[in-house]
Design a protein around this motif. Sequence first.
Motif, PDB file in Angstrom:
ATOM      1  N   ASN A  41       0.813  -1.217   0.000  1.00 17.16           N
ATOM      2  CA  ASN A  41       0.000   0.000   0.000  1.00 17.16           C
ATOM      3  C   ASN A  41       0.848   1.270   0.000  1.00 17.16           C
ATOM      4  N   ARG A  42       2.149   1.104   0.195  1.00 16.25           N
ATOM      5  CA  ARG A  42       3.052   2.254   0.181  1.00 16.25           C
ATOM      6  C   ARG A  42       4.186   2.004  -0.806  1.00 16.25           C
ATOM      7  N   MET A  43       3.840   1.584  -2.008  1.00 15.15           N
ATOM      8  CA  MET A  43       4.853   1.257  -3.006  1.00 15.15           C
ATOM      9  C   MET A  43       5.746   2.455  -3.320  1.00 15.15           C
ATOM     10  N   PHE A  44       5.225   3.666  -3.138  1.00  7.20           N
ATOM     11  CA  PHE A  44       6.034   4.852  -3.400  1.00  7.20           C
ATOM     12  C   PHE A  44       7.180   4.967  -2.410  1.00  7.20           C
ATOM     13  N   ARG A  45       7.135   4.188  -1.316  1.00  2.58           N
ATOM     14  CA  ARG A  45       8.203   4.199  -0.318  1.00  2.58           C
ATOM     15  C   ARG A  45       9.019   2.906  -0.324  1.00  2.58           C
ATOM     16  N   ILE A  46       8.891   2.131  -1.367  1.00  3.76           N
ATOM     17  CA  ILE A  46       9.574   0.831  -1.410  1.00  3.76           C
ATOM     18  C   ILE A  46      11.085   0.999  -1.326  1.00  3.76           C
ATOM     19  N   PHE A  47      11.621   2.056  -1.915  1.00  2.00           N
ATOM     20  CA  PHE A  47      13.065   2.277  -1.851  1.00  2.00           C
ATOM     21  C   PHE A  47      13.498   2.491  -0.405  1.00  2.00           C
ATOM     22  N   GLU A  48      12.837   3.386   0.301  1.00  2.00           N
ATOM     23  CA  GLU A  48      13.215   3.688   1.682  1.00  2.00           C
ATOM     24  C   GLU A  48      13.015   2.486   2.595  1.00  2.00           C
ATOM     25  N   GLU A  88       9.499  -2.645  -9.067  1.00  2.00           N
ATOM     26  CA  GLU A  88       9.076  -1.450  -8.339  1.00  2.00           C
ATOM     27  C   GLU A  88      10.245  -0.664  -7.758  1.00  2.00           C
ATOM     28  N   ILE A  89      11.234  -1.360  -7.204  1.00  4.39           N
ATOM     29  CA  ILE A  89      12.356  -0.621  -6.621  1.00  4.39           C
ATOM     30  C   ILE A  89      13.178   0.064  -7.701  1.00  4.39           C
ATOM     31  N   SER A  90      13.285  -0.563  -8.876  1.00  8.80           N
ATOM     32  CA  SER A  90      14.043   0.084  -9.947  1.00  8.80           C
ATOM     33  C   SER A  90      13.326   1.350 -10.421  1.00  8.80           C
ATOM     34  N   LYS A  91      12.012   1.328 -10.450  1.00  7.35           N
ATOM     35  CA  LYS A  91      11.265   2.546 -10.803  1.00  7.35           C
ATOM     36  C   LYS A  91      11.570   3.651  -9.799  1.00  7.35           C
ATOM     37  N   GLN A  92      11.637   3.295  -8.520  1.00  2.44           N
ATOM     38  CA  GLN A  92      11.903   4.284  -7.488  1.00  2.44           C
ATOM     39  C   GLN A  92      13.347   4.783  -7.520  1.00  2.44           C
ATOM     40  N   MET A  93      14.298   3.888  -7.804  1.00  3.52           N
ATOM     41  CA  MET A  93      15.708   4.287  -7.839  1.00  3.52           C
ATOM     42  C   MET A  93      15.944   5.377  -8.880  1.00  3.52           C
ATOM     43  N   PHE A  94      15.250   5.277 -10.008  1.00  4.42           N
ATOM     44  CA  PHE A  94      15.459   6.217 -11.099  1.00  4.42           C
ATOM     45  C   PHE A  94      14.370   7.295 -11.174  1.00  4.42           C
ATOM     46  N   ASN A  95      13.494   7.322 -10.179  1.00  3.32           N
ATOM     47  CA  ASN A  95      12.448   8.329 -10.117  1.00  3.32           C
ATOM     48  C   ASN A  95      13.085   9.704  -9.879  1.00  3.32           C
ATOM     49  N   ASN A  97      11.975  12.244  -8.530  1.00  3.86           N
ATOM     50  CA  ASN A  97      11.638  12.795  -7.214  1.00  3.86           C
ATOM     51  C   ASN A  97      12.613  12.348  -6.128  1.00  3.86           C
ATOM     52  N   LEU A  98      13.277  11.207  -6.318  1.00  2.00           N
ATOM     53  CA  LEU A  98      14.295  10.770  -5.370  1.00  2.00           C
ATOM     54  C   LEU A  98      15.551  11.616  -5.532  1.00  2.00           C
ATOM     55  N   GLY A  99      15.785  12.099  -6.740  1.00  2.47           N
ATOM     56  CA  GLY A  99      16.890  13.021  -6.987  1.00  2.47           C
ATOM     57  C   GLY A  99      18.248  12.382  -7.147  1.00  2.47           C
ATOM     58  N   MET A 100      18.305  11.087  -7.366  1.00  2.00           N
ATOM     59  CA  MET A 100      19.598  10.411  -7.475  1.00  2.00           C
ATOM     60  C   MET A 100      20.121  10.381  -8.914  1.00  2.00           C
ATOM     61  N   PHE A 101      19.227  10.309  -9.882  1.00  2.00           N
ATOM     62  CA  PHE A 101      19.625  10.203 -11.279  1.00  2.00           C
ATOM     63  C   PHE A 101      18.826  11.172 -12.129  1.00  2.00           C
ATOM     64  N   LYS A 102      19.402  11.520 -13.262  1.00  2.00           N
ATOM     65  CA  LYS A 102      18.719  12.338 -14.252  1.00  2.00           C
ATOM     66  C   LYS A 102      18.675  11.557 -15.556  1.00  2.00           C
ATOM     67  N   LEU A 103      17.628  11.766 -16.296  1.00  2.00           N
ATOM     68  CA  LEU A 103      17.476  11.143 -17.603  1.00  2.00           C
ATOM     69  C   LEU A 103      18.324  11.912 -18.621  1.00  2.00           C
ATOM     70  N   SER A 104      19.048  11.185 -19.447  1.00  2.44           N
ATOM     71  CA  SER A 104      19.898  11.832 -20.456  1.00  2.44           C
ATOM     72  C   SER A 104      19.032  12.535 -21.503  1.00  2.44           C
TER      73      SER A 104
END
Length: 144
Positions: A41-48, A88-95, A97-104
Motif C-alpha cells: 500500500n506504500r509502493m512509493f516508499r519501497i526504496f526507503e 518497483e524498486i528500480s522505478k523508485q531508484m530512477f524516479n 523525485n528521489l533526486g539520485m539520477f537524471k534522464l539523459s
Amino acid sequence: MIYVVPQIFDFDNKHHFFRQELKRMKKNEGQDAIRIVVNRNRMFRIFEESYDQMNAFTPEEWKGKLEVSFAEERGYDAGGLTREWFTEISKQMFNPNLGMFKLSDSGSTYYPNPRSYIQNEHLAYFKFIGRIIGKALLEEQYIE
C-alpha cells in the motif's frame, strides 16, 4: 587473460565469461536467504523501506537468495514477488523525485544527478543502488 587484457575480447566472449562467473558464484553461495517485508500500500516508499531493512547486510549476506513478502499478505515467494519488487524498486531508484539520477537528453539512459546531495544519505543511497543492481544481475532479474 580476460583480466589482463579485456579489450581483446569481443562482447559475446565477455558476456559468456560473465555468465560463467555468475554460475560459479551461485554454486558457491551456500548462504541463508535474505528476507524483506515491504508494504504494497506504500509502493512509493519501497526504496526507503528496502534501504532501511537491507542497508546493514554484510557483503556475504547479500549473496543469499532474496525472498520478498508484502506486509499483511499471505503467500510464498516463488519468484513472482521478488520479480515485482525488483520492478518497483528500480522505478523508485530512477524516479526524478528521489533526486539520485537524471534522464539523459536522448531519453534512453540515466546519469548521476549532480545535485543528489539534496538527499542527506545520497552516498549511502548510491552504494545501496549499486548493490541492488548487482543483486539483480546475480539473480537474473529485470530492472526497468
